[in-house]
Design a protein around this motif. Structure first.
Motif, short mmCIF file in Angstrom:
data_model
loop_
_atom_site.label_atom_id
_atom_site.label_comp_id
_atom_site.label_asym_id
_atom_site.label_seq_id
_atom_site.Cartn_x
_atom_site.Cartn_y
_atom_site.Cartn_z
N HIS A 88 0.83 -0.99 0.11
CA HIS A 88 -0.06 -0.10 -0.05
C HIS A 88 0.87 1.16 -0.09
O HIS A 88 1.56 1.67 1.13
N ASN A 97 -3.87 14.32 0.94
CA ASN A 97 -4.65 13.74 -0.06
C ASN A 97 -5.15 14.88 -0.96
O ASN A 97 -4.89 14.68 -2.32
N HIS A 153 -1.77 2.80 -4.59
CA HIS A 153 -2.95 3.30 -4.42
C HIS A 153 -3.08 4.86 -5.02
O HIS A 153 -2.69 5.96 -4.36
N ASP A 199 -12.44 3.96 -3.43
CA ASP A 199 -12.79 4.39 -2.08
C ASP A 199 -14.25 4.89 -2.02
O ASP A 199 -14.60 5.31 -0.97
N SER A 259 -8.83 -0.94 -1.55
CA SER A 259 -9.36 0.24 -0.90
C SER A 259 -8.94 0.34 0.57
O SER A 259 -8.40 -0.57 1.10
N HIS A 260 -9.25 1.55 0.77
CA HIS A 260 -8.94 1.88 2.33
C HIS A 260 -9.93 1.44 3.17
O HIS A 260 -11.23 1.38 2.92
N TYR A 261 -9.58 0.93 4.47
CA TYR A 261 -10.70 0.57 5.29
C TYR A 261 -9.96 0.78 6.79
O TYR A 261 -9.14 0.16 7.19
N SER A 315 -6.39 -1.70 2.79
CA SER A 315 -5.28 -1.11 3.54
C SER A 315 -5.77 -0.70 4.96
O SER A 315 -6.82 -0.22 4.99
N HIS A 316 -4.92 -0.97 5.85
CA HIS A 316 -5.07 -0.75 7.29
C HIS A 316 -5.78 -1.87 7.99
O HIS A 316 -5.62 -2.47 8.85
N GLU A 347 -0.77 4.13 10.83
CA GLU A 347 -1.82 3.58 11.80
C GLU A 347 -1.26 4.27 13.50
O GLU A 347 -2.23 4.69 14.00
N ASP A 364 2.46 3.12 2.79
CA ASP A 364 1.30 4.34 2.64
C ASP A 364 1.78 5.63 2.20
O ASP A 364 2.20 5.63 1.07
#
Ligand SMILES: [Zn+2]
Length: 497
Positions: free
Chosen positions: A78, A103, A136, A211, A237-239, A267-268, A294, A318
């Motif tokens: 990621h 972002n 990503h 996402d 996807s981010h989660y 991811s996460h 994280e 990331d």
């Protein structure tokens, strides 16, 4: 649209002999044995691993690996590779701080900025021993952004799944406003890229980064169906369940929509529920833990070593705009954080653990073979074996950091002691990309060699331009708008407990 290929490609029969190294070999149970051996690369594959290899051609490049450790290349599952120009900005940022400042500011990049940011992100990864990454790429702010990013990825020499992303486009900064719909070129460009892939002699494949779970069910299902029918092999996807983005489960949503499968990478997965973990395992879907993000951004404790998720876990960087760009740091951080959390529960109970549960081998596997599983490429990368692709990292086992450790336990030497400085050579797809501890020049999109110094200069020019635009933005108001748009609850944001 033109995406340059790597015309420096050498004959498929080009070969490299890694002589007298300590080779790290995985068995079927993911146990690693160091073996003193020669290793021959022919074309882009590992052709032979034997104690002494003599029958190589006269044009074979010989790397003397006496005193060196030969590791599989690291796999970063990621990464937002375009973000290089934003480095240094988020060092004390929360997730909410980062959202407009990291972002959304991708919207300040023009297509050329994307090329340099992406190329540098890939080169930083290679310098640190990463040979494959999942990108990503939430940088689709114009029709040339994705082609330029892919072109830069190809130029860098790295192996990648480029996650083409339906990026929320910014239509105004003051106040921050996002476009209501996906840009009109999105579907046709996705289809075009899917038809053209893979790029760079097969190294760069197309994925989808998605996402937009706020869309109606039918639209989400249609997006996945169409991506799969185009031959896209991975959807990422981010989660991150929690107080910022909410407590809903992306895993349960994907399951309810009939979309969960082995091509799903989340991811996460911070605060994933036990039900999430069971669903992911039964679907053979995977997660990418990115411990640095994280831990800093209060996403929740990294899940890489959580009992019910460790089986489907892998590791990622990331945002290298904030985090270390290498997997050595991610492996070490994930391992020691997990050890610390387990130890604390013993200490809280007035006890002492009799053994250290989480091992350096488990951390090493998260950065190698488990990364390969997460991207559905276990048969090709993630470990060293005859017939696998030649993605290799050569460490100097006699460096000040690694000496003695590499002799005793080379896996421990890498996970606990090594830094990027100890990486002497990196081979991706049978080509040497770092040698003598230095990145080699890469080929630019219009031919001609690009040395790192030139890339750095271009980056600084690009950063200066982006910074001038950045300063015009009222970030306080942009942050407030992000809270509105993402329906965040103001009462969840507090200074202390
Ligand atoms: Zn991310």
């Amino acid at each position: 649209m033109y995406i340059s290929d790597d015309s420096r490609s050498i004959s498929v029969m080009a070969s490299i002999l890694l002589n007298h190294g300590t080779i790290l070999l995985h068995d079927d149970n993911d146990h690693i044995t160091p073996v003193k051996s020669d290793l021959l690369v022919v074309g882009n594959e590992i052709a032979e691993i034997r104690p002494q290899i003599n029958g190589f051609g006269k044009d074979t490049v010989i790397l003397d690996c006496t005193g060196k450790v030969v590791s599989p290349g690291f796999i970063d599952t990621h990464h937002h590779v375009w973000q290089t120009q934003l480095k240094g900005r988020h060092a004390n940022a929360t997730l909410l701080d980062y959202m407009p400042r990291g972002n959304s500011t991708g919207a300040l990049y023009n297509a050329e900025d994307v090329f340099w940011g992406e190329l540098a992100g890939c080169l930083e990864a290679i310098d640190g021993g990463t040979t494959m990454l999942v990108d990503h790429a939430h940088i689709t702010h114009g029709p040339l952004h994705a082609p330029n990013a892919i072109s830069a990825t190809v130029s860098s020499g790295i192996r990648s799944i480029y996650g083409y992303c339906d990026t929320p486009n910014v239509t105004s900064w003051n106040p921050l406003t996002f476009a209501a719909a996906t840009p009109d070129y999105f579907d046709s460009q996705l289809a075009d890229l899917a038809k053209q892939q893979p790029f760079g002699d097969g190294r760069v494949q197309l994925g989808l980064a998605f996402d937009s779970f706020f869309l109606p069910k039918e639209m989400v299902i249609e997006r996945y169906k169409s991506a799969r029918s185009l031959g896209i092999k991975l959807v990422t996807s981010h989660y991150a369940r929690g107080p910022v983005v909410g407590q809903h489960s992306v895993v349960e949503l994907l399951e309810a929509y009939g979309l969960l499968g082995p091509d799903i990478l989340l991811s996460h997965a911070s605060n994933a529920t036990p039900n999430d973990a069971a669903l992911l395992a039964s679907a053979n879907a995977h997660v990418s833990t990115t411990p640095e993000t994280e831990l800093q951004a209060a996403l929740g404790f990294p899940v890489a070593f959580r009992d019910d998720l460790h089986g489907v876990a892998s590791l990622g960087v990331d945002s290298h705009s904030n985090n270390s760009g290498d997997m050595l740091t991610q492996m070490r951080l994930a391992l020691q954080a997990a050890r610390g959390a387990r130890n604390q529960s013993f200490v809280d109970a007035g006890k002492n653990p009799n053994f250290v549960k989480h091992t350096v081998e488990a951390a090493f596997n998260l950065g190698t073979i488990k990364g390969a599983r997460a991207v559905g490429m276990e048969g090709q990368i993630g470990s060293i074996a005859v017939g696998k692709l030649a993605d290799l990292v050569v460490f100097d086992g006699e460096s000040p950091a690694m000496v003695c450790a590499a002799e005793h336990d080379p896996v421990a030497a890498i996970v606990m002691h090594a830094s990027i400085r100890d990486i002497e050579a990196v081979i991706v797809d049978g080509k040497i990309r770092k040698s003598g501890g230095k990145l080699l020049a890469v080929q630019g999109p219009t031919g001609g060699n690009l040395e790192w110094k030139t890339v750095a200069q271009k980056l600084m020019e690009s950063r200066t331009r982006i910074e001038a635009e950045y300063r015009k933005i009222d970030m306080k108001s942009a942050t407030a708008r992000i809270m509105e748009v993402f329906q965040m609850k103001p009462e969840n944001f507090v200074d202390s407990l």
